[in-house]
Scaffold this motif. Sequence first.
Motif, short mmCIF file in Angstrom:
data_model
loop_
_atom_site.label_atom_id
_atom_site.label_comp_id
_atom_site.label_asym_id
_atom_site.label_seq_id
_atom_site.Cartn_x
_atom_site.Cartn_y
_atom_site.Cartn_z
N ALA A 192 -0.86 6.98 -7.55
CA ALA A 192 -0.65 8.43 -7.63
C ALA A 192 -1.94 9.09 -8.11
O ALA A 192 -2.56 8.63 -9.07
CB ALA A 192 0.49 8.75 -8.57
N VAL A 193 -2.34 10.13 -7.42
CA VAL A 193 -3.53 10.89 -7.83
C VAL A 193 -3.18 12.36 -7.84
O VAL A 193 -2.31 12.82 -7.10
CB VAL A 193 -4.73 10.64 -6.89
N THR A 194 -3.85 13.09 -8.68
CA THR A 194 -3.66 14.54 -8.73
C THR A 194 -4.59 15.16 -7.71
O THR A 194 -5.80 14.93 -7.76
CB THR A 194 -3.98 15.06 -10.15
N PRO A 195 -4.04 15.95 -6.78
CA PRO A 195 -4.92 16.56 -5.77
C PRO A 195 -5.80 17.63 -6.41
O PRO A 195 -5.44 18.23 -7.42
CB PRO A 195 -3.93 17.19 -4.78
#
Length: 96
Positions: free
Chosen positions: A56-59
């Motif tokens: 999971a990455v923060t856009p």
Amino acid sequence: MSAAEDPHEAVGAYVLHALPPEEAAAFATHLAGCDACTREVADLEATVACLADAEAVTPPDALRRRVLDRIATTAQEQLLRREPTRRDGPRLDLEV
């Protein structure tokens, strides 16, 4: 039709180890003789492995803004409504 009646329906649950022990054993027996299920199990196991590796990455803020702007200007499909029949039973209107 249930997985017990058609073992081909148990492939996904088998891959996710979601079958009760007796159904898993029955499916394993089926799997030994079914090339189609063997291929599907292999494909789904590869997919599960990829999903397990996902991160999971923060856009970036700019991307979030572009997506929200696009959503705000995209026409939504209208649900087709039909009159319920007696066969449908009671109907709940869940519009928000």
